[in-house]
Design an enzyme around this catalytic site. Structure first.
Site, PDB file in Angstrom:
ATOM      1  N   HIS A 100       0.833  -1.211   0.000  1.00 61.24           N
ATOM      2  CA  HIS A 100       0.000   0.000   0.000  1.00 61.24           C
ATOM      3  C   HIS A 100       0.861   1.253   0.000  1.00 61.24           C
ATOM      4  CE1 HIS A 100       0.969  -0.525   4.253  1.00 61.24           C
ATOM      5  NE2 HIS A 100       0.636   0.744   4.456  1.00 61.24           N
ATOM      6  N   ASP A 102       0.547   4.930   1.999  1.00 58.13           N
ATOM      7  CA  ASP A 102      -0.228   5.464   3.117  1.00 58.13           C
ATOM      8  C   ASP A 102      -1.185   6.563   2.678  1.00 58.13           C
ATOM      9  OD1 ASP A 102       0.918   3.814   5.023  1.00 58.13           O
ATOM     10  OD2 ASP A 102       2.545   5.221   5.448  1.00 58.13           O
ATOM     11  N   HIS A 256       4.741   0.133   0.385  1.00 59.29           N
ATOM     12  CA  HIS A 256       5.444  -0.630   1.410  1.00 59.29           C
ATOM     13  C   HIS A 256       4.553  -1.761   1.920  1.00 59.29           C
ATOM     14  CE1 HIS A 256       3.393   2.599   3.555  1.00 59.29           C
ATOM     15  NE2 HIS A 256       3.364   1.835   4.621  1.00 59.29           N
TER      16      HIS A 256
HETATM   17  C1  SIN Z   1       2.796   1.001   7.974  1.00 60.93           C
HETATM   18  O1  SIN Z   1       2.188   0.514   7.032  1.00 60.93           O
HETATM   19  O2  SIN Z   1       2.847   2.200   8.164  1.00 60.93           O
HETATM   20  C2  SIN Z   1       3.545   0.086   8.925  1.00 60.93           C
HETATM   21  C3  SIN Z   1       4.813  -0.392   8.337  1.00 60.93           C
HETATM   22  C4  SIN Z   1       5.582  -1.267   9.289  1.00 60.93           C
HETATM   23  O3  SIN Z   1       5.143  -1.443  10.429  1.00 60.93           O
HETATM   24  O4  SIN Z   1       6.636  -1.758   8.910  1.00 60.93           O
END
Ligand code: SIN
Length: 293
Positions: A100, A102, A256
Protein backbone atom coordinates in the site's frame (compact mmCIF):
# COMPACT_ATOMS: atom_id res chain seq x y z
CA UNK A 1 26.05 19.28 8.90
CA UNK A 2 25.14 18.31 5.33
CA UNK A 3 28.82 17.50 4.60
CA UNK A 4 28.85 14.89 7.37
CA UNK A 5 25.88 12.87 6.07
CA UNK A 6 26.98 9.53 4.66
CA UNK A 7 24.63 7.84 2.22
CA UNK A 8 24.85 4.16 1.29
CA UNK A 9 22.49 2.71 -1.30
CA UNK A 10 20.68 -0.47 -0.35
CA UNK A 11 19.27 -1.72 -3.66
CA UNK A 12 19.15 -0.83 -7.33
CA UNK A 13 15.70 0.73 -7.51
CA UNK A 14 15.38 2.57 -4.20
CA UNK A 15 16.54 2.82 -0.61
CA UNK A 16 19.58 4.29 1.11
CA UNK A 17 20.90 4.22 4.65
CA UNK A 18 22.05 7.55 6.04
CA UNK A 19 24.51 7.98 8.87
CA UNK A 20 26.09 10.99 10.54
CA UNK A 21 22.94 12.66 11.83
CA UNK A 22 21.14 12.63 15.18
CA UNK A 23 17.43 13.09 14.46
CA UNK A 24 16.69 13.94 18.10
CA UNK A 25 18.53 17.28 17.72
CA UNK A 26 17.02 20.51 16.42
CA UNK A 27 18.62 20.17 12.99
CA UNK A 28 19.80 23.18 10.99
CA UNK A 29 17.95 23.95 7.74
CA UNK A 30 20.94 22.68 5.72
CA UNK A 31 20.65 19.23 7.32
CA UNK A 32 16.90 19.11 6.68
CA UNK A 33 17.52 20.13 3.05
CA UNK A 34 20.14 17.35 2.69
CA UNK A 35 17.72 14.77 4.14
CA UNK A 36 14.95 16.01 1.83
CA UNK A 37 17.30 15.68 -1.15
CA UNK A 38 18.29 12.15 -0.10
CA UNK A 39 14.60 11.25 0.10
CA UNK A 40 14.06 12.63 -3.41
CA UNK A 41 17.08 10.74 -4.73
CA UNK A 42 16.35 7.39 -3.03
CA UNK A 43 12.57 7.44 -2.31
CA UNK A 44 13.04 5.72 1.05
CA UNK A 45 15.83 6.49 3.49
CA UNK A 46 16.85 4.74 6.68
CA UNK A 47 18.68 5.79 9.84
CA UNK A 48 20.11 3.55 12.58
CA UNK A 49 20.70 3.92 16.30
CA UNK A 50 18.41 6.89 16.88
CA UNK A 51 16.76 7.61 20.25
CA UNK A 52 13.57 9.58 19.65
CA UNK A 53 10.90 10.56 22.13
CA UNK A 54 7.44 11.02 20.56
CA UNK A 55 7.91 14.80 20.88
CA UNK A 56 11.27 14.64 19.05
CA UNK A 57 9.75 12.52 16.28
CA UNK A 58 6.98 15.12 15.91
CA UNK A 59 9.53 17.95 15.78
CA UNK A 60 11.58 16.16 13.11
CA UNK A 61 8.54 15.20 11.01
CA UNK A 62 7.04 18.68 11.15
CA UNK A 63 10.13 20.06 9.36
CA UNK A 64 8.81 18.38 6.19
CA UNK A 65 5.15 19.39 6.36
CA UNK A 66 2.09 19.42 8.59
CA UNK A 67 1.55 16.13 10.41
CA UNK A 68 -1.51 14.04 9.73
CA UNK A 69 -3.91 12.88 12.44
CA UNK A 70 -5.15 9.52 11.21
CA UNK A 71 -8.93 9.48 10.73
CA UNK A 72 -9.38 5.86 11.88
CA UNK A 73 -6.40 4.93 14.06
CA UNK A 74 -6.07 6.63 17.45
CA UNK A 75 -2.82 8.50 18.07
CA UNK A 76 -1.01 8.77 21.41
CA UNK A 77 -3.01 10.59 24.08
CA UNK A 78 -0.54 13.47 24.39
CA UNK A 79 0.72 13.33 20.77
CA UNK A 80 -2.28 12.64 18.51
CA UNK A 81 -0.03 12.86 15.42
CA UNK A 82 1.96 9.84 16.61
CA UNK A 83 0.42 6.50 15.74
CA UNK A 84 1.66 3.49 17.68
CA UNK A 85 1.95 0.54 15.33
CA UNK A 86 1.93 -2.46 17.63
CA UNK A 87 1.59 -6.18 17.16
CA UNK A 88 1.29 -8.10 20.42
CA UNK A 89 2.42 -11.74 20.71
CA UNK A 90 -1.23 -12.91 20.64
CA UNK A 91 -2.21 -10.83 17.58
CA UNK A 92 -2.56 -12.71 14.32
CA UNK A 93 -2.80 -9.78 11.92
CA UNK A 94 -0.39 -6.90 11.69
CA UNK A 95 -0.86 -3.30 10.63
CA UNK A 96 0.28 -2.52 7.10
CA UNK A 97 0.55 -6.20 6.14
CA UNK A 98 -0.09 -5.78 2.41
CA UNK A 99 1.28 -3.55 -0.35
CA UNK A 100 0.00 0.00 0.00
CA UNK A 101 0.76 3.68 -0.10
CA UNK A 102 -0.23 5.46 3.12
CA UNK A 103 -3.42 7.51 3.09
CA UNK A 104 -4.11 7.39 -0.66
CA UNK A 105 -7.75 7.22 0.49
CA UNK A 106 -7.71 10.90 1.46
CA UNK A 107 -8.51 13.85 -0.77
CA UNK A 108 -4.96 15.14 -0.23
CA UNK A 109 -2.89 12.02 0.48
CA UNK A 110 0.13 12.00 2.76
CA UNK A 111 3.44 12.77 1.11
CA UNK A 112 5.69 10.92 3.54
CA UNK A 113 5.78 8.63 6.56
CA UNK A 114 8.43 8.40 9.25
CA UNK A 115 8.48 5.14 11.20
CA UNK A 116 10.61 4.65 14.33
CA UNK A 117 11.27 1.23 15.86
CA UNK A 118 10.79 1.05 19.63
CA UNK A 119 10.79 -2.73 20.07
CA UNK A 120 11.51 -5.29 17.37
CA UNK A 121 11.02 -9.06 17.31
CA UNK A 122 14.00 -11.36 17.67
CA UNK A 123 13.47 -12.44 14.05
CA UNK A 124 11.26 -11.29 11.18
CA UNK A 125 9.18 -8.11 11.05
CA UNK A 126 11.06 -6.57 8.10
CA UNK A 127 9.38 -4.04 5.82
CA UNK A 128 9.48 -4.23 2.02
CA UNK A 129 9.42 -1.12 -0.16
CA UNK A 130 8.73 -0.93 -3.91
CA UNK A 131 9.53 1.97 -6.23
CA UNK A 132 6.47 2.93 -8.21
CA UNK A 133 8.65 5.25 -10.28
CA UNK A 134 10.73 2.26 -11.41
CA UNK A 135 7.49 0.34 -12.00
CA UNK A 136 6.17 3.11 -14.25
CA UNK A 137 9.45 3.47 -16.14
CA UNK A 138 9.50 -0.28 -16.91
CA UNK A 139 6.18 -0.14 -18.78
CA UNK A 140 5.96 0.30 -22.55
CA UNK A 141 5.54 3.85 -23.86
CA UNK A 142 2.09 2.82 -25.10
CA UNK A 143 0.83 1.68 -21.70
CA UNK A 144 2.52 4.65 -20.00
CA UNK A 145 0.63 7.04 -22.28
CA UNK A 146 -2.67 5.23 -21.65
CA UNK A 147 -2.21 5.33 -17.87
CA UNK A 148 -1.29 9.01 -17.91
CA UNK A 149 -4.78 9.77 -19.16
CA UNK A 150 -6.55 7.79 -16.42
CA UNK A 151 -7.77 8.42 -12.90
CA UNK A 152 -8.53 5.87 -10.18
CA UNK A 153 -10.94 5.81 -7.27
CA UNK A 154 -9.42 5.33 -3.80
CA UNK A 155 -11.18 4.54 -0.54
CA UNK A 156 -10.41 3.29 2.96
CA UNK A 157 -13.50 1.05 2.94
CA UNK A 158 -11.73 -2.28 2.37
CA UNK A 159 -9.39 -1.59 5.27
CA UNK A 160 -11.31 0.46 7.83
CA UNK A 161 -15.03 -0.31 7.37
CA UNK A 162 -16.61 -2.80 9.80
CA UNK A 163 -16.04 -5.58 7.23
CA UNK A 164 -12.52 -4.37 6.49
CA UNK A 165 -9.18 -5.97 7.21
CA UNK A 166 -8.39 -3.72 10.18
CA UNK A 167 -11.77 -4.35 11.80
CA UNK A 168 -10.59 -7.80 12.87
CA UNK A 169 -10.29 -7.61 16.62
CA UNK A 170 -6.80 -7.23 17.95
CA UNK A 171 -5.57 -6.17 21.34
CA UNK A 172 -2.96 -3.75 20.29
CA UNK A 173 -4.31 -0.81 18.31
CA UNK A 174 -7.41 1.38 18.68
CA UNK A 175 -8.80 1.29 15.15
CA UNK A 176 -12.24 2.85 14.72
CA UNK A 177 -14.56 1.18 12.28
CA UNK A 178 -15.82 3.78 9.90
CA UNK A 179 -18.98 2.75 8.12
CA UNK A 180 -20.67 5.74 6.60
CA UNK A 181 -17.60 7.93 7.01
CA UNK A 182 -15.36 6.47 4.36
CA UNK A 183 -15.34 8.65 1.23
CA UNK A 184 -14.06 7.93 -2.26
CA UNK A 185 -11.45 10.17 -3.84
CA UNK A 186 -10.13 10.33 -7.37
CA UNK A 187 -6.40 10.54 -8.07
CA UNK A 188 -4.42 10.38 -11.32
CA UNK A 189 -3.01 6.90 -11.97
CA UNK A 190 0.36 8.47 -12.72
CA UNK A 191 1.73 11.19 -10.44
CA UNK A 192 4.44 13.58 -11.50
CA UNK A 193 6.47 14.20 -8.40
CA UNK A 194 6.19 17.92 -7.61
CA UNK A 195 9.82 18.19 -6.50
CA UNK A 196 11.77 15.70 -8.63
CA UNK A 197 9.54 15.73 -11.72
CA UNK A 198 9.82 11.91 -11.87
CA UNK A 199 6.65 10.04 -12.80
CA UNK A 200 5.31 7.17 -10.71
CA UNK A 201 2.31 4.87 -10.76
CA UNK A 202 -0.20 5.86 -8.10
CA UNK A 203 -2.51 2.90 -7.50
CA UNK A 204 -2.26 0.33 -4.72
CA UNK A 205 -4.00 -2.94 -3.79
CA UNK A 206 -5.20 -1.76 -0.36
CA UNK A 207 -6.96 1.46 -1.26
CA UNK A 208 -7.52 1.65 -5.03
CA UNK A 209 -11.01 0.41 -5.86
CA UNK A 210 -11.35 0.94 -9.61
CA UNK A 211 -10.44 2.98 -12.65
CA UNK A 212 -12.73 5.96 -13.09
CA UNK A 213 -15.22 5.49 -15.93
CA UNK A 214 -14.31 1.85 -16.60
CA UNK A 215 -16.47 -1.27 -16.11
CA UNK A 216 -15.57 -3.27 -12.99
CA UNK A 217 -14.32 -6.20 -15.07
CA UNK A 218 -12.16 -3.95 -17.28
CA UNK A 219 -10.81 -2.10 -14.29
CA UNK A 220 -10.00 -5.30 -12.40
CA UNK A 221 -8.09 -6.74 -15.35
CA UNK A 222 -5.79 -3.73 -15.68
CA UNK A 223 -5.37 -3.16 -11.94
CA UNK A 224 -4.57 -6.86 -11.36
CA UNK A 225 -1.89 -6.61 -14.05
CA UNK A 226 -0.42 -3.46 -12.50
CA UNK A 227 -0.50 -4.80 -8.95
CA UNK A 228 1.44 -7.83 -10.11
CA UNK A 229 3.90 -5.75 -12.14
CA UNK A 230 4.49 -3.18 -9.38
CA UNK A 231 5.76 -5.71 -6.84
CA UNK A 232 8.48 -7.19 -9.09
CA UNK A 233 11.51 -7.77 -6.87
CA UNK A 234 13.74 -5.59 -9.07
CA UNK A 235 11.70 -2.57 -7.91
CA UNK A 236 12.05 -3.39 -4.20
CA UNK A 237 14.30 -3.11 -1.19
CA UNK A 238 13.97 -4.76 2.21
CA UNK A 239 14.73 -3.24 5.60
CA UNK A 240 15.49 -5.23 8.76
CA UNK A 241 14.66 -3.23 11.84
CA UNK A 242 16.52 -2.86 15.10
CA UNK A 243 15.34 -0.77 18.04
CA UNK A 244 16.24 2.83 17.16
CA UNK A 245 15.94 2.35 13.38
CA UNK A 246 13.99 4.95 11.39
CA UNK A 247 12.52 4.69 7.89
CA UNK A 248 11.30 7.75 5.99
CA UNK A 249 9.47 7.00 2.74
CA UNK A 250 7.82 9.06 0.03
CA UNK A 251 4.23 7.90 -0.36
CA UNK A 252 3.96 9.55 -3.78
CA UNK A 253 6.31 7.04 -5.35
CA UNK A 254 6.72 4.13 -2.93
CA UNK A 255 4.62 1.19 -1.80
CA UNK A 256 5.44 -0.63 1.41
CA UNK A 257 4.52 -3.95 3.06
CA UNK A 258 5.07 -4.86 6.73
CA UNK A 259 5.88 -8.58 6.83
CA UNK A 260 3.90 -10.66 9.32
CA UNK A 261 6.43 -13.43 9.96
CA UNK A 262 7.12 -13.24 13.71
CA UNK A 263 4.29 -15.09 15.48
CA UNK A 264 4.32 -14.95 19.26
CA UNK A 265 6.58 -11.90 19.40
CA UNK A 266 6.02 -8.20 20.02
CA UNK A 267 6.79 -5.42 17.56
CA UNK A 268 6.28 -1.77 18.50
CA UNK A 269 6.82 1.15 16.15
CA UNK A 270 5.76 4.82 16.14
CA UNK A 271 4.73 6.58 12.95
CA UNK A 272 4.24 10.21 12.02
CA UNK A 273 2.78 10.93 8.62
CA UNK A 274 3.53 14.09 6.67
CA UNK A 275 0.71 15.82 4.81
CA UNK A 276 1.18 18.14 1.85
CA UNK A 277 1.43 21.83 2.71
CA UNK A 278 -1.91 23.59 2.39
CA UNK A 279 -2.32 25.30 -0.95
CA UNK A 280 -1.30 28.91 -0.36
CA UNK A 281 -0.57 32.19 -2.07
CA UNK A 282 2.65 32.25 -4.17
CA UNK A 283 4.41 34.76 -1.87
CA UNK A 284 3.92 32.57 1.21
CA UNK A 285 5.05 29.48 -0.73
CA UNK A 286 8.22 31.29 -1.81
CA UNK A 287 8.97 32.29 1.82
CA UNK A 288 8.52 28.65 2.92
CA UNK A 289 10.81 27.38 0.15
CA UNK A 290 13.46 29.88 1.26
CA UNK A 291 13.14 28.72 4.85
CA UNK A 292 14.04 25.11 4.01
CA UNK A 293 16.64 25.72 1.32
C1 SIN B 1 2.80 1.00 7.97
O1 SIN B 1 2.19 0.51 7.03
O2 SIN B 1 2.85 2.20 8.16
C2 SIN B 1 3.55 0.09 8.92
C3 SIN B 1 4.81 -0.39 8.34
C4 SIN B 1 5.58 -1.27 9.29
O3 SIN B 1 5.14 -1.44 10.43
O4 SIN B 1 6.64 -1.76 8.91
Amino acid sequence: MSQSLQIRRLAGALGAEISGVDLAQELPDAAIAAIRQALLDHQVIFFRDQALTPAQQVTFGARFGPLNIHPYVAGMADHPEVMEVVKEPEDRTNFGGGWHSDMSFLQRPAIGSILYAVETPEFGGDTLFASQAAAFEALSPGLQATLEGLNAVHSAAREYSSQGHSAQKRKSMAIAEADGLVGEYIHPMVLTHPESGRKALYVNPAFTLKIEGWKTSESKALLDYLFQHCRYEGFTCRFSWRPGSVAFWDNRSVWHFALNDYPGQRRHMRRVTVDPWPVQAPAAAARRAQAVS
